[in-house]
Scaffold this motif. Structure first.
Motif, PDB file in Angstrom:
ATOM      1  N   ASN A  11      38.474  42.908  33.604  1.00 22.20           N
ATOM      2  CA  ASN A  11      37.418  43.128  34.596  1.00 22.20           C
ATOM      3  C   ASN A  11      37.976  43.244  36.002  1.00 22.20           C
ATOM      4  O   ASN A  11      37.246  43.447  36.957  1.00 22.20           O
ATOM      5  CB  ASN A  11      36.372  42.012  34.538  1.00 22.20           C
ATOM      6  CG  ASN A  11      36.955  40.638  34.863  1.00 22.20           C
ATOM      7  OD1 ASN A  11      38.147  40.523  35.160  1.00 22.20           O
ATOM      8  ND2 ASN A  11      36.130  39.620  34.795  1.00 22.20           N
ATOM      9  N   ARG A  12      39.296  43.124  36.119  1.00 23.56           N
ATOM     10  CA  ARG A  12      39.948  43.293  37.418  1.00 23.56           C
ATOM     11  C   ARG A  12      41.461  43.389  37.195  1.00 23.56           C
ATOM     12  O   ARG A  12      41.969  43.068  36.119  1.00 23.56           O
ATOM     13  CB  ARG A  12      39.660  42.119  38.347  1.00 23.56           C
ATOM     14  CG  ARG A  12      40.386  40.862  37.929  1.00 23.56           C
ATOM     15  CD  ARG A  12      40.187  39.705  38.874  1.00 23.56           C
ATOM     16  NE  ARG A  12      41.145  38.645  38.571  1.00 23.56           N
ATOM     17  CZ  ARG A  12      41.024  37.803  37.545  1.00 23.56           C
ATOM     18  NH1 ARG A  12      39.984  37.889  36.754  1.00 23.56           N
ATOM     19  NH2 ARG A  12      41.930  36.871  37.322  1.00 23.56           N
ATOM     20  N   LEU A  36      40.491  47.174  40.508  1.00 24.09           N
ATOM     21  CA  LEU A  36      41.353  46.636  41.558  1.00 24.09           C
ATOM     22  C   LEU A  36      40.537  45.999  42.682  1.00 24.09           C
ATOM     23  O   LEU A  36      40.853  44.919  43.156  1.00 24.09           O
ATOM     24  CB  LEU A  36      42.227  47.754  42.134  1.00 24.09           C
ATOM     25  CG  LEU A  36      43.382  48.219  41.249  1.00 24.09           C
ATOM     26  CD1 LEU A  36      43.943  49.538  41.786  1.00 24.09           C
ATOM     27  CD2 LEU A  36      44.480  47.182  41.192  1.00 24.09           C
ATOM     28  N   CYS A  37      39.505  46.675  43.117  1.00 24.69           N
ATOM     29  CA  CYS A  37      38.710  46.185  44.252  1.00 24.69           C
ATOM     30  C   CYS A  37      37.606  45.265  43.761  1.00 24.69           C
ATOM     31  O   CYS A  37      36.420  45.617  43.781  1.00 24.69           O
ATOM     32  CB  CYS A  37      38.134  47.371  45.029  1.00 24.69           C
ATOM     33  SG  CYS A  37      39.392  48.487  45.681  1.00 24.69           S
ATOM     34  N   ALA A  44      35.156  42.151  43.858  1.00 21.09           N
ATOM     35  CA  ALA A  44      34.461  41.450  44.940  1.00 21.09           C
ATOM     36  C   ALA A  44      35.034  40.047  45.155  1.00 21.09           C
ATOM     37  O   ALA A  44      35.194  39.279  44.224  1.00 21.09           O
ATOM     38  CB  ALA A  44      32.972  41.365  44.619  1.00 21.09           C
ATOM     39  N   GLY A  45      35.336  39.748  46.416  1.00 25.88           N
ATOM     40  CA  GLY A  45      35.807  38.416  46.771  1.00 25.88           C
ATOM     41  C   GLY A  45      37.266  38.156  46.517  1.00 25.88           C
ATOM     42  O   GLY A  45      37.751  37.052  46.750  1.00 25.88           O
ATOM     43  N   ARG A  46      37.997  39.152  46.038  1.00 26.82           N
ATOM     44  CA  ARG A  46      39.418  38.971  45.754  1.00 26.82           C
ATOM     45  C   ARG A  46      40.203  40.126  46.367  1.00 26.82           C
ATOM     46  O   ARG A  46      39.676  41.205  46.580  1.00 26.82           O
ATOM     47  CB  ARG A  46      39.685  38.940  44.249  1.00 26.82           C
ATOM     48  CG  ARG A  46      38.978  37.818  43.509  1.00 26.82           C
ATOM     49  CD  ARG A  46      39.227  37.927  42.023  1.00 26.82           C
ATOM     50  NE  ARG A  46      40.626  37.699  41.705  1.00 26.82           N
ATOM     51  CZ  ARG A  46      41.114  36.504  41.342  1.00 26.82           C
ATOM     52  NH1 ARG A  46      40.316  35.455  41.276  1.00 26.82           N
ATOM     53  NH2 ARG A  46      42.384  36.357  41.048  1.00 26.82           N
ATOM     54  N   THR A  47      41.468  39.880  46.617  1.00 25.32           N
ATOM     55  CA  THR A  47      42.353  40.960  47.047  1.00 25.32           C
ATOM     56  C   THR A  47      43.194  41.399  45.864  1.00 25.32           C
ATOM     57  O   THR A  47      43.470  40.617  44.960  1.00 25.32           O
ATOM     58  CB  THR A  47      43.279  40.506  48.188  1.00 25.32           C
ATOM     59  OG1 THR A  47      44.077  39.401  47.739  1.00 25.32           O
ATOM     60  CG2 THR A  47      42.487  40.108  49.413  1.00 25.32           C
ATOM     61  N   SER A  48      43.573  42.656  45.874  1.00 18.64           N
ATOM     62  CA  SER A  48      44.461  43.211  44.851  1.00 18.64           C
ATOM     63  C   SER A  48      45.615  43.917  45.535  1.00 18.64           C
ATOM     64  O   SER A  48      45.470  44.438  46.645  1.00 18.64           O
ATOM     65  CB  SER A  48      43.700  44.190  43.956  1.00 18.64           C
ATOM     66  OG  SER A  48      42.682  43.534  43.228  1.00 18.64           O
ATOM     67  N   GLN A  49      46.759  43.945  44.855  1.00 13.88           N
ATOM     68  CA  GLN A  49      47.952  44.552  45.429  1.00 13.88           C
ATOM     69  C   GLN A  49      48.505  45.672  44.567  1.00 13.88           C
ATOM     70  O   GLN A  49      48.651  45.526  43.344  1.00 13.88           O
ATOM     71  CB  GLN A  49      49.052  43.499  45.607  1.00 13.88           C
ATOM     72  CG  GLN A  49      48.871  42.607  46.820  1.00 13.88           C
ATOM     73  CD  GLN A  49      50.061  41.683  47.001  1.00 13.88           C
ATOM     74  OE1 GLN A  49      50.074  40.569  46.507  1.00 13.88           O
ATOM     75  NE2 GLN A  49      51.069  42.157  47.712  1.00 13.88           N
ATOM     76  N   LEU A  50      48.787  46.795  45.214  1.00 13.11           N
ATOM     77  CA  LEU A  50      49.612  47.848  44.643  1.00 13.11           C
ATOM     78  C   LEU A  50      51.007  47.653  45.219  1.00 13.11           C
ATOM     79  O   LEU A  50      51.166  47.524  46.431  1.00 13.11           O
ATOM     80  CB  LEU A  50      49.094  49.233  45.047  1.00 13.11           C
ATOM     81  CG  LEU A  50      47.686  49.639  44.631  1.00 13.11           C
ATOM     82  CD1 LEU A  50      47.312  50.951  45.309  1.00 13.11           C
ATOM     83  CD2 LEU A  50      47.606  49.780  43.131  1.00 13.11           C
ATOM     84  N   ILE A  51      52.007  47.630  44.357  1.00 16.18           N
ATOM     85  CA  ILE A  51      53.368  47.429  44.832  1.00 16.18           C
ATOM     86  C   ILE A  51      54.258  48.515  44.236  1.00 16.18           C
ATOM     87  O   ILE A  51      54.453  48.584  43.024  1.00 16.18           O
ATOM     88  CB  ILE A  51      53.889  46.021  44.457  1.00 16.18           C
ATOM     89  CG1 ILE A  51      52.961  44.949  45.045  1.00 16.18           C
ATOM     90  CG2 ILE A  51      55.314  45.831  44.967  1.00 16.18           C
ATOM     91  CD1 ILE A  51      53.298  43.534  44.614  1.00 16.18           C
ATOM     92  N   TRP A  52      54.774  49.369  45.113  1.00 13.28           N
ATOM     93  CA  TRP A  52      55.583  50.516  44.703  1.00 13.28           C
ATOM     94  C   TRP A  52      57.066  50.164  44.730  1.00 13.28           C
ATOM     95  O   TRP A  52      57.556  49.600  45.709  1.00 13.28           O
ATOM     96  CB  TRP A  52      55.370  51.684  45.661  1.00 13.28           C
ATOM     97  CG  TRP A  52      53.967  52.186  45.757  1.00 13.28           C
ATOM     98  CD1 TRP A  52      52.929  51.613  46.441  1.00 13.28           C
ATOM     99  CD2 TRP A  52      53.436  53.371  45.153  1.00 13.28           C
ATOM    100  NE1 TRP A  52      51.793  52.363  46.307  1.00 13.28           N
ATOM    101  CE2 TRP A  52      52.067  53.447  45.529  1.00 13.28           C
ATOM    102  CE3 TRP A  52      53.986  54.373  44.363  1.00 13.28           C
ATOM    103  CZ2 TRP A  52      51.249  54.498  45.108  1.00 13.28           C
ATOM    104  CZ3 TRP A  52      53.172  55.412  43.959  1.00 13.28           C
ATOM    105  CH2 TRP A  52      51.824  55.476  44.326  1.00 13.28           C
ATOM    106  N   THR A  53      57.786  50.544  43.690  1.00 14.18           N
ATOM    107  CA  THR A  53      59.245  50.448  43.714  1.00 14.18           C
ATOM    108  C   THR A  53      59.783  51.739  44.307  1.00 14.18           C
ATOM    109  O   THR A  53      59.773  52.792  43.662  1.00 14.18           O
ATOM    110  CB  THR A  53      59.827  50.231  42.305  1.00 14.18           C
ATOM    111  OG1 THR A  53      59.332  48.996  41.784  1.00 14.18           O
ATOM    112  CG2 THR A  53      61.352  50.164  42.371  1.00 14.18           C
ATOM    113  N   SER A  54      60.221  51.663  45.544  1.00 15.27           N
ATOM    114  CA  SER A  54      60.779  52.825  46.226  1.00 15.27           C
ATOM    115  C   SER A  54      62.303  52.780  46.108  1.00 15.27           C
ATOM    116  O   SER A  54      62.843  52.285  45.126  1.00 15.27           O
ATOM    117  CB  SER A  54      60.328  52.847  47.686  1.00 15.27           C
ATOM    118  OG  SER A  54      60.797  53.997  48.348  1.00 15.27           O
ATOM    119  N   SER A  55      62.989  53.247  47.130  1.00 18.05           N
ATOM    120  CA  SER A  55      64.446  53.323  47.060  1.00 18.05           C
ATOM    121  C   SER A  55      65.029  53.479  48.455  1.00 18.05           C
ATOM    122  O   SER A  55      64.355  53.963  49.369  1.00 18.05           O
ATOM    123  CB  SER A  55      64.858  54.526  46.203  1.00 18.05           C
ATOM    124  OG  SER A  55      66.247  54.762  46.265  1.00 18.05           O
TER     125      SER A  55
END
Length: 360
Positions: A83-84, A168-169, A171-182
């Protein structure tokens, strides 16, 4: 409440090392999902994690980020299972057919740019890209566009609902996208008029620079909804991707090179060398409040000459105007490829439909 974490490219290298580190910290409060293309390797990775952490919740998800249909199917499956999502690690990546420029390498050895050359591969690596089944450049699709679809692309143009945004979004919580760059993400390799890098020889560098830009655009559009995006650099790590740069090197030669790499670490802390060390910034971000992070910083995994790991933010060479332009072009491309996918599905259904009356 359990945290739900999905990691793409989790069956080896930095992705698997991250999973191990996450479970070492918390096995009871974590639902971990390994999103991988090769399910045989994914199952092996899951078994290894469960051997170390028998009580862990580790699920598998079949997903090939180079395939539009695979990503769409996987995103729908995620929404059915959870659900999230609290953390989405966009880690999968390829560097196909890397060509090592021996002449440039030896020239670089005797230049003032030698440390940068070793740390980033700048000037000594070129790749030959190809076109995938969706008509997209393979590196672009795998490293950037598939992740874009997974995280933010529209699931329905009419409904304006994005693939994972409702998950991801939350309600009441934060979510993180984390990219592996270089560290190989160079502005010079990227062209806004050629986002798939069809005319260049550095598609990997281009795709990683594009992920830096896209992360900034995502923050601009979704921070108010509680979705935050960050970028990390794992440093120089010995993974399958690294070994693929010099595939003809015999094992003993790699063994001889390792002491050299350890020596270089005395001069540049970007030589993290092991997947465990390379996952340092990924793991560090897991413990941070995303709203306090700098959206224009890349968080680097670093290892000192004494072997101590730490994370350091460094400003990225990006700007808001270019990031927004890339975001809009990716949305346009997303719309185009979805339309083509629908047409293919209609053609396939028509080809397999029963023959009408009177046919022989």
């Amino acid at each position: 409440m359990n945290k739900v974490v999905l990691v793409t490219g989790a069956n080896s290298g930095i992705g698997l090392a991250l999973c191990e580190r996450l479970l070492s910290q918390d096995t009871e409060g974590l639902q971990l999902c390994l999103a991988c293309r090769n399910m045989r390797r994914a199952q092996a990775a899951r078994s290894a994690l469960l051997t170390s952490h028998p009580a862990a919740q580790v699920a598998l998800l079949q997903m090939d980020t180079s395939s539009i249909s695979s990503v769409i199917t996987a995103a729908q499956e995620v929404k059915l299972r959870y659900n999230r999502l609290d953390y989405l690690y966009l880690n999968a990546g390829i560097m196909p057919n890397p060509q090592f420029d021996v002449e440039a390498f030896f020239k670089g050895l005797f230049s003032s740019n030698v440390i940068t050359m070793f740390a980033t591969g700048e000037g000594i690596l070129q790749q030959k890209d190809c076109v995938n089944a969706d008509g997209l450049r393979e590196v672009f699709a795998t490293n950037l566009f598939g992740h874009f679809l997974l995280a933010v692309a529209f699931s329905s143009v009419m409904a304006q609902i994005r693939e994972l945004e409702p998950v991801l979004c939350h309600a009441g919580r934060t979510s993180q996208l984390i990219w592996t760059s270089s560290s190989n993400a160079h502005r010079s390799a990227f062209n806004l008029d050629d986002i798939q890098h069809q005319r260049g020889t550095q598609p990997y560098s281009s795709s990683k620079y594009a992920s830096d830009l896209l992360s900034l655009a995502l923050n601009t559009h979704f921070n108010k909804q509680g979705l935050y995006s960050s970028v990390i650099c794992p440093g120089f790590v010995m993974t399958n991707l690294t070994f693929g740069i010099l595939p003809s090197f015999p094992a003993f030669l790699w063994s001889l090179l390792m002491p050299v790499f350890w020596l270089i670490r005395l001069f540049t802390n970007t030589f993290t060398l092991t997947p465990y060390n390379g996952a340092e910034a990924l793991f560090w971000l897991f413990k941070q409040k995303p709203e306090l992070l700098d959206p224009q910083a890349k968080y680097h995994s670093l290892t000192s000459g004494l072997g101590n790991n730490y994370t350091q933010p460094r400003k990225m060479d990006i700007d808001l105007e270019t990031s927004e332009a890339l975001y809009e072009r990716l949305l346009q491309l997303e719309s185009e490829v979805r339309e083509k996918l629908k047409e293919k599905q209609k053609e396939s259904q028509h080809a397999h439909s029963p023959a009408g009356p009177g046919s022989s």
